[in-house]
Motif scaffolding. Structure first.
Motif, mmCIF file in Angstrom:
data_model
loop_
_atom_site.group_PDB
_atom_site.id
_atom_site.type_symbol
_atom_site.label_atom_id
_atom_site.label_comp_id
_atom_site.label_asym_id
_atom_site.label_seq_id
_atom_site.Cartn_x
_atom_site.Cartn_y
_atom_site.Cartn_z
ATOM 1 N N LEU A 1 0.720 -1.200 -0.190
ATOM 2 C CA LEU A 1 -0.202 -0.473 0.032
ATOM 3 C C LEU A 1 0.887 0.973 -0.025
ATOM 4 N N VAL A 2 2.116 0.918 1.235
ATOM 5 C CA VAL A 2 2.511 2.607 0.555
ATOM 6 C C VAL A 2 3.589 2.615 -0.194
ATOM 7 N N ILE A 3 3.711 1.399 -0.851
ATOM 8 C CA ILE A 3 5.006 2.062 -1.929
ATOM 9 C C ILE A 3 4.472 2.343 -2.839
ATOM 10 N N ASP A 4 2.901 1.468 -3.269
ATOM 11 C CA ASP A 4 2.360 2.496 -4.601
ATOM 12 C C ASP A 4 1.836 3.448 -4.247
ATOM 13 N N PHE A 5 1.775 4.369 -3.289
ATOM 14 C CA PHE A 5 0.961 4.637 -3.046
ATOM 15 C C PHE A 5 2.396 6.222 -3.426
ATOM 16 N N GLY A 6 3.690 5.943 -2.685
ATOM 17 C CA GLY A 6 4.365 7.009 -2.996
ATOM 18 C C GLY A 6 4.745 6.716 -4.850
ATOM 19 N N LEU A 7 4.347 5.377 -5.392
ATOM 20 C CA LEU A 7 4.985 5.103 -6.773
ATOM 21 C C LEU A 7 3.774 6.497 -7.497
ATOM 22 N N GLN A 8 2.372 5.975 -7.118
ATOM 23 C CA GLN A 8 1.994 7.545 -7.884
ATOM 24 C C GLN A 8 2.429 8.826 -7.946
ATOM 25 N N ALA A 9 1.857 9.021 -6.066
ATOM 26 C CA ALA A 9 2.250 10.747 -6.557
ATOM 27 C C ALA A 9 3.648 11.020 -7.143
ATOM 28 N N VAL A 10 4.883 10.792 -7.243
ATOM 29 C CA VAL A 10 5.909 10.893 -7.759
ATOM 30 C C VAL A 10 6.015 10.502 -9.721
ATOM 31 N N HIS A 11 5.423 9.394 -9.443
ATOM 32 C CA HIS A 11 5.468 9.645 -11.598
ATOM 33 C C HIS A 11 4.066 10.416 -11.907
ATOM 34 N N VAL A 12 2.988 11.425 -10.543
ATOM 35 C CA VAL A 12 2.366 12.103 -11.329
ATOM 36 C C VAL A 12 2.915 13.078 -11.556
ATOM 37 N N THR A 13 3.507 13.823 -10.470
ATOM 38 C CA THR A 13 4.173 15.115 -10.507
ATOM 39 C C THR A 13 5.362 15.020 -11.072
ATOM 40 N N ASN A 14 5.690 14.190 -12.023
ATOM 41 C CA ASN A 14 7.116 14.118 -12.699
ATOM 42 C C ASN A 14 6.531 14.658 -13.951
ATOM 43 N N GLN A 15 5.281 14.203 -14.304
ATOM 44 C CA GLN A 15 4.834 13.966 -15.630
ATOM 45 C C GLN A 15 3.602 15.491 -15.888
ATOM 46 N N GLY A 16 3.501 15.794 -14.251
ATOM 47 C CA GLY A 16 3.181 17.102 -13.946
ATOM 48 C C GLY A 16 3.841 18.197 -14.636
ATOM 49 N N MET A 17 5.359 18.026 -14.025
ATOM 50 C CA MET A 17 6.248 19.457 -13.998
ATOM 51 C C MET A 17 6.466 19.254 -15.397
ATOM 52 N N ILE A 18 6.850 18.002 -15.866
ATOM 53 C CA ILE A 18 7.305 17.696 -17.482
ATOM 54 C C ILE A 18 6.479 18.595 -19.224
ATOM 55 N N TYR A 19 5.209 18.172 -18.440
ATOM 56 C CA TYR A 19 4.421 18.844 -19.325
ATOM 57 C C TYR A 19 4.644 20.827 -19.362
ATOM 58 N N ARG A 20 5.323 21.013 -18.635
ATOM 59 C CA ARG A 20 5.032 22.562 -18.276
ATOM 60 C C ARG A 20 5.582 23.237 -19.553
ATOM 61 N N VAL A 21 6.862 22.624 -19.675
ATOM 62 C CA VAL A 21 7.517 22.424 -20.995
ATOM 63 C C VAL A 21 7.519 22.316 -22.090
ATOM 64 N N ARG A 22 7.516 23.095 -23.555
ATOM 65 C CA ARG A 22 7.524 22.576 -24.717
ATOM 66 C C ARG A 22 5.892 21.535 -25.032
#
Length: 421
Positions: free
Chosen positions: A328-349
């Motif tokens: 439960l804990v590791i999957d919570f962390g995984l998605q939070a980081v993955h979504v944050t990663n994508q939210g950041m990179i889609y701001r450029v170009r």
């Protein structure tokens, strides 16, 4: 394979919890369709995880090399990220995703009727190549979203993806115990056909860009983007590490759970995905937090949770409840980081969202392949303790890397976005 009902209920809950209501082409029902279709497509690449033992035994692969089944899928996925996903910046994405989904049906049927290990591995590689349609869905949704809601839309679609990954284990295990592992891929082929019909009816067409690159230049631009955009470099490496970490857990998990003293059936083993699904749903707000400028804080907390999760995971020999907590804990962390990663990179170009997705997810594929292949070998020689130590080392490395790159991350990728933008 998560059913439409399972993914639909989960994503509808996320929408009611505060999903954006963008104008124009991106309606609530369309966001839901993106999430369901993405979850179904990515599940195809993860059905094999709880089935490695029966698939290997059926087709003559040794247990030590069973990880090649997952490795072949991830190899195909990596090639698809480079060769197929960038095409979304050239052509009508509607035609692209429908075409890839139809071809995926053929690959799934080929897997279901594989008569040799070579045929299985080749079919798995092709299926992985086509499963990158998942990332085309993400880029498609991001391109239709308002800038101030883009991270949140990506978060909802990614919730569908992570639920697809997690629930794939549950459905695959149940169907295997019911009528064999081949049934999993037959059912998935039928469900994919149903999704294609929904896509054909609901997806809006997109105009081709006025300035079009030739295909070779388009692919070459992946490397240019990686060189030019520091947030892409940083977040891609983080993606590689976190997905190596999660597949270090998932790939060999069937081995200790199917052996004494547990001796669980594949149906029961598949239920462990449900614990991770609860964590994934809880992390669905990560995109909204990123839109509001809290991406770095979310990343640090989530990576810390992924590291801590390996303590209860390592206690599996003492109690199965420790494993449930850790998943439960590791999957919570995984998605939070993955979504944050994508939210950041889609701001450029913004004109290169498909290529940004491809460049980022190549590292995801590398991490998944390395994690799944290495963890099964580690388990063969060092047991569950060795797997747990490997996973904890990867998580710690990720946390250190993130901390070391805080100042190198551009401010434009981390600041809040106003609704008026």
């Amino acid at each position: 394979m998560p059913s439409d009902v399972e993914l639909g209920s989960s994503c509808t809950a996320a929408l009611k919890a505060g999903a954006p209501q963008p104008s124009g082409l991106l309606s609530r029902s369309l966001i839901l369709l993106f999430a369901v279709a993405s979850g179904l497509a990515v599940a195809n690449a993860y059905f094999a995880h709880p089935l490695l033992d029966v698939m290997a035994d059926d087709l003559g692969l040794s247990r030590a090399t069973a990880g090649l089944i997952v490795g072949a899928t991830q190899l195909g996925y990596g090639l698809g990220l480079i060769l197929l996903v960038p095409i979304g910046d050239l052509v009508d994405r509607r035609k692209l995703v429908i075409g890839q989904s139809l071809l995926s049906v053929l690959a799934l049927v080929s897997i279901a009727f594989a008569s040799s290990a070579a045929m299985l591995l080749a079919s798995m590689a092709v299926m992985g190549l086509l499963a990158v349609v998942t990332q085309a869905f993400v880029a498609y949704a991001a391109s239709l979203a308002q800038p101030s809601a883009r991270g949140e839309v990506v978060g909802i679609v990614t919730s569908g993806i992570v639920l697809g990954i997690l629930l794939a284990r549950t459905v695959a295990g149940a169907l295997t115990d019911l009528s064999g592992w081949r049934t999993v891929y037959v059912v998935s082929a039928a469900a994919t056909l149903a999704i294609v019909l929904a896509l054909w009816k609901m997806l809006p067409a997109q105009q081709r860009p006025a300035q079009r690159l030739a295909y070779p230049k388009l692919i070459a631009s992946l490397f240019s983007l990686f060189v030019q955009e520091p947030v892409l470099r940083i977040r891609a490496i983080i993606a590689m590490l976190i997905f190596a970490d999660i597949t270090t857990l998932l790939a060999p998990l069937v081995m200790p759970l199917s052996a004494p003293p547990f001796s669980f059936s594949h149906s029961v083993i598949g239920l462990f995905g449900l614990a991770g699904a609860a964590g994934a749903l809880g992390a669905s707000r990560a995109g909204r937090w990123t839109d509001r400028g809290h991406g770095q804080r979310v990343t640090g907390i989530a990576l810390g949770l992924m590291l801590l999760a390996w303590l209860p995971i390592g206690l599996l020999p003492y109690s199965i409840l420790w494993l449930v907590l850790g998943v439960l804990v590791i999957d919570f962390g995984l998605q939070a980081v993955h979504v944050t990663n994508q939210g950041m990179i889609y701001r450029v170009r913004p004109e290169a969202q498909s290529r940004l997705t491809a460049a980022y997810m190549v590292f995801y594929s590398i991490g998944s392949a390395v994690g799944s292949s290495s963890s099964t070998m580690v388990y063969a020689y060092a047991g569950w303790t060795g797997v747990s130590l490997l996973g904890a080392a990867i998580a710690a490395t990720t946390l250190v890397f993130w901390a070391a790159t805080l100042r190198a991350t551009p401010r434009e990728a981390t600041q809040a976005i106003n609704a008026a933008e």
